[in-house]
Design a protein around this motif. Sequence first.
Motif, PDB file in Angstrom:
ATOM      1  N   GLY A   1      -0.122 -14.678  -6.456  1.00 12.62           N
ATOM      2  CA  GLY A   1      -0.416 -16.050  -6.065  1.00 12.62           C
ATOM      3  C   GLY A   1      -0.022 -16.396  -4.655  1.00 12.62           C
ATOM      4  O   GLY A   1      -0.454 -17.413  -4.119  1.00 12.62           O
ATOM      5  N   ARG A   2       0.810 -15.569  -4.039  1.00 16.11           N
ATOM      6  CA  ARG A   2       1.187 -15.828  -2.642  1.00 16.11           C
ATOM      7  C   ARG A   2       1.459 -14.540  -1.886  1.00 16.11           C
ATOM      8  O   ARG A   2       2.111 -14.548  -0.842  1.00 16.11           O
ATOM      9  CB  ARG A   2       2.421 -16.726  -2.586  1.00 16.11           C
ATOM     10  CG  ARG A   2       3.643 -16.201  -3.309  1.00 16.11           C
ATOM     11  CD  ARG A   2       4.701 -17.286  -3.377  1.00 16.11           C
ATOM     12  NE  ARG A   2       5.841 -16.877  -4.177  1.00 16.11           N
ATOM     13  CZ  ARG A   2       6.956 -16.336  -3.691  1.00 16.11           C
ATOM     14  NH1 ARG A   2       7.058 -16.128  -2.400  1.00 16.11           N
ATOM     15  NH2 ARG A   2       7.957 -16.006  -4.475  1.00 16.11           N
ATOM     16  N   GLY A   3       0.964 -13.442  -2.424  1.00 12.35           N
ATOM     17  CA  GLY A   3       1.137 -12.158  -1.757  1.00 12.35           C
ATOM     18  C   GLY A   3      -0.146 -11.369  -1.767  1.00 12.35           C
ATOM     19  O   GLY A   3      -0.983 -11.532  -2.660  1.00 12.35           O
ATOM     20  N   LEU A   4      -0.311 -10.515  -0.774  1.00 16.98           N
ATOM     21  CA  LEU A   4      -1.519  -9.711  -0.654  1.00 16.98           C
ATOM     22  C   LEU A   4      -1.153  -8.266  -0.364  1.00 16.98           C
ATOM     23  O   LEU A   4      -0.238  -7.979   0.422  1.00 16.98           O
ATOM     24  CB  LEU A   4      -2.414 -10.250   0.467  1.00 16.98           C
ATOM     25  CG  LEU A   4      -2.981 -11.655   0.273  1.00 16.98           C
ATOM     26  CD1 LEU A   4      -3.706 -12.109   1.535  1.00 16.98           C
ATOM     27  CD2 LEU A   4      -3.924 -11.699  -0.928  1.00 16.98           C
ATOM     28  N   LEU A   5      -1.881  -7.356  -0.991  1.00 20.24           N
ATOM     29  CA  LEU A   5      -1.704  -5.936  -0.727  1.00 20.24           C
ATOM     30  C   LEU A   5      -2.533  -5.573   0.499  1.00 20.24           C
ATOM     31  O   LEU A   5      -3.758  -5.533   0.443  1.00 20.24           O
ATOM     32  CB  LEU A   5      -2.146  -5.116  -1.946  1.00 20.24           C
ATOM     33  CG  LEU A   5      -1.958  -3.607  -1.852  1.00 20.24           C
ATOM     34  CD1 LEU A   5      -0.476  -3.253  -1.719  1.00 20.24           C
ATOM     35  CD2 LEU A   5      -2.568  -2.910  -3.058  1.00 20.24           C
ATOM     36  N   LEU A   6      -1.836  -5.337   1.621  1.00 16.01           N
ATOM     37  CA  LEU A   6      -2.538  -4.962   2.848  1.00 16.01           C
ATOM     38  C   LEU A   6      -3.094  -3.549   2.741  1.00 16.01           C
ATOM     39  O   LEU A   6      -4.139  -3.239   3.323  1.00 16.01           O
ATOM     40  CB  LEU A   6      -1.587  -5.044   4.042  1.00 16.01           C
ATOM     41  CG  LEU A   6      -1.075  -6.440   4.427  1.00 16.01           C
ATOM     42  CD1 LEU A   6      -0.155  -6.341   5.641  1.00 16.01           C
ATOM     43  CD2 LEU A   6      -2.230  -7.390   4.723  1.00 16.01           C
ATOM     44  N   GLY A   7      -2.395  -2.694   2.015  1.00 15.65           N
ATOM     45  CA  GLY A   7      -2.858  -1.326   1.868  1.00 15.65           C
ATOM     46  C   GLY A   7      -1.695  -0.384   1.666  1.00 15.65           C
ATOM     47  O   GLY A   7      -0.580  -0.795   1.334  1.00 15.65           O
TER      48      GLY A   7
ATOM     49  N   HIS B   1       2.892  -4.848   1.427  1.00 14.64           N
ATOM     50  CA  HIS B   1       2.506  -6.089   0.767  1.00 14.64           C
ATOM     51  C   HIS B   1       3.009  -7.262   1.603  1.00 14.64           C
ATOM     52  O   HIS B   1       4.166  -7.291   2.005  1.00 14.64           O
ATOM     53  CB  HIS B   1       3.138  -6.105  -0.628  1.00 14.64           C
ATOM     54  CG  HIS B   1       2.684  -7.219  -1.512  1.00 14.64           C
ATOM     55  ND1 HIS B   1       3.336  -8.435  -1.575  1.00 14.64           N
ATOM     56  CD2 HIS B   1       1.662  -7.294  -2.406  1.00 14.64           C
ATOM     57  CE1 HIS B   1       2.729  -9.213  -2.461  1.00 14.64           C
ATOM     58  NE2 HIS B   1       1.716  -8.546  -2.982  1.00 14.64           N
ATOM     59  N   LEU B   2       2.127  -8.211   1.871  1.00 14.88           N
ATOM     60  CA  LEU B   2       2.482  -9.374   2.679  1.00 14.88           C
ATOM     61  C   LEU B   2       2.734 -10.563   1.765  1.00 14.88           C
ATOM     62  O   LEU B   2       1.818 -11.081   1.119  1.00 14.88           O
ATOM     63  CB  LEU B   2       1.355  -9.694   3.662  1.00 14.88           C
ATOM     64  CG  LEU B   2       1.636 -10.799   4.688  1.00 14.88           C
ATOM     65  CD1 LEU B   2       2.821 -10.445   5.579  1.00 14.88           C
ATOM     66  CD2 LEU B   2       0.393 -11.054   5.540  1.00 14.88           C
ATOM     67  N   LYS B   3       3.971 -10.999   1.695  1.00 22.80           N
ATOM     68  CA  LYS B   3       4.368 -12.062   0.777  1.00 22.80           C
ATOM     69  C   LYS B   3       4.455 -13.385   1.536  1.00 22.80           C
ATOM     70  O   LYS B   3       5.168 -13.505   2.530  1.00 22.80           O
ATOM     71  CB  LYS B   3       5.722 -11.718   0.157  1.00 22.80           C
ATOM     72  CG  LYS B   3       6.087 -12.515  -1.073  1.00 22.80           C
ATOM     73  CD  LYS B   3       7.299 -11.904  -1.762  1.00 22.80           C
ATOM     74  CE  LYS B   3       7.664 -12.655  -3.034  1.00 22.80           C
ATOM     75  NZ  LYS B   3       8.820 -12.036  -3.723  1.00 22.80           N
ATOM     76  N   GLY B   4       3.698 -14.389   1.025  1.00 16.73           N
ATOM     77  CA  GLY B   4       3.648 -15.686   1.687  1.00 16.73           C
ATOM     78  C   GLY B   4       2.383 -15.869   2.503  1.00 16.73           C
ATOM     79  O   GLY B   4       2.340 -16.693   3.425  1.00 16.73           O
ATOM     80  N   ALA B   5       1.331 -15.115   2.138  1.00 18.59           N
ATOM     81  CA  ALA B   5       0.130 -15.033   2.968  1.00 18.59           C
ATOM     82  C   ALA B   5      -0.909 -16.104   2.675  1.00 18.59           C
ATOM     83  O   ALA B   5      -1.999 -16.079   3.234  1.00 18.59           O
ATOM     84  CB  ALA B   5      -0.510 -13.655   2.806  1.00 18.59           C
TER      85      ALA B   5
END
Length: 489
Positions: free
Chosen positions: A90-96, A109-113
Amino acid sequence: MPLLIPNFSNRYADLPNAFYSLVDPQPLENSHWIAWNSVLAEQLGLPENQPTGDLKYFLSGEGDYQATPVLAMKYAGHQFGSYNPDLGDGRGLLLGEVTSPTGQVFDIHLKGAGLTPYSRMGDGRAVLRSTIREYLCSEAMAGLGIPTTRALGMLTSDTPVYREKVESGALLLRVAESHIRFGHFEHFFYTNQLSELKLLADKVIEWYWPECLKCDQPYAAMFATIVEKTAHMIAYWQAYGFAHGVMNTDNMSILGQTFDYGPFGFLDDYEPGYICNHSDYQGRYAFDQQPRIGLWNLSALAHALSPIIDKSELEQALSQFEVILGKKFSRLMRAKLGLNCKLEQDSQLFNAMFELLHQNRVDYTRFMRELSNLDTQPIQNVSDLFIDREAANAWLELYLARCECEVDEEGQAISSETRCEKMRKVNPKYILRNYLAQIAIDKAEQGDFSEVEALAELLKHPFDEQPDKDAYANLPPEWGKKMEISCSS
């Protein structure tokens, strides 16, 4: 656009759409680095210095993501014992994923994105205080040798985020060998997507435990491995006095690594029923409940895996959880007490120690460290930690007599110096006490990040004597004891 990170990919994006949603990050305003883990970056093959230019933009959610898709994972989970289907990143994205120079693969993983389809009523943001806590604690756990996700970097910004008050939006770059949770399997089970459930299990085996393919029942071997890894992780928590605070199944890593740092806390006074999460009204996730909840969570995972693993195989693996945890905990505690061989009376010695610590509200970390210094410091340093010194001295007399029974491989008596030297390598002088984290947060919210940097450096070497940092080993002030932390982030 060429890849900004060598050996960068995203295997998860090759899975069907049911596993995730493609989402572009929502950049923060004027984001800038406040921490960069140069040691971890080097291990990953990334720049030792804080990234600038296109790489900084990529890692902070401001880049061009056409070459490598960015995604939010879909999962579900049991939260405080109740199933919730509406979960996901819900607030994080897997960049790779980056392949390190040693060949290991790690998620970034970018948390707060920002917002994703799984943000529910949230804004998809993280605030500075929670980001600092996760950055510091994940690195503190790594320093202690406890299985954990890691923190690569941290940014703050001018973007306002509204919680109980207006706070600064922040970002955390989290590194993990996997972001797959128990809740991923639960999602596919409860939505009857059984082919996707099987595919996920196949990929978990392929990516992390290919040795399971040599077994007669690969899926059962996979689950048994998850049970073992989880048991070991929780044994570390109990031995080092760490309370996670939110052991929901969506916060449980399949690799048995400490995951999703929220309202955590290390024990100050030894209190088995310590609750660090102020939202945990019934103490479900109290410190002494963590082994029980670990088994409960594994049982929930077993239920989700029942379409592909025979019930008897699941029950057999679950039956080993307490055995594995107990053996690992025993090994860890024996190392902390300097006891290598097993004697029949050891259980009584251990139980008496924990009861004394509880009755006298003795600081757990300080006690273990002082016990490690008996080769150079007077025994009074230990007994003075107790209100009931007579009882403490009686236990210490039994303990030292027990130590005299220790012999090396050649049958020679082990000296106090040798025993204590080994003990100091497993009993930290420094831990991330909540009050230390709060002081760092208070300064950071005023624009001073020096304390964050100082703590991060200190906690890389928690077992070492650092004479100029002795103040960080002080017992907490009354206001800093048993702080209850909110899940709000």
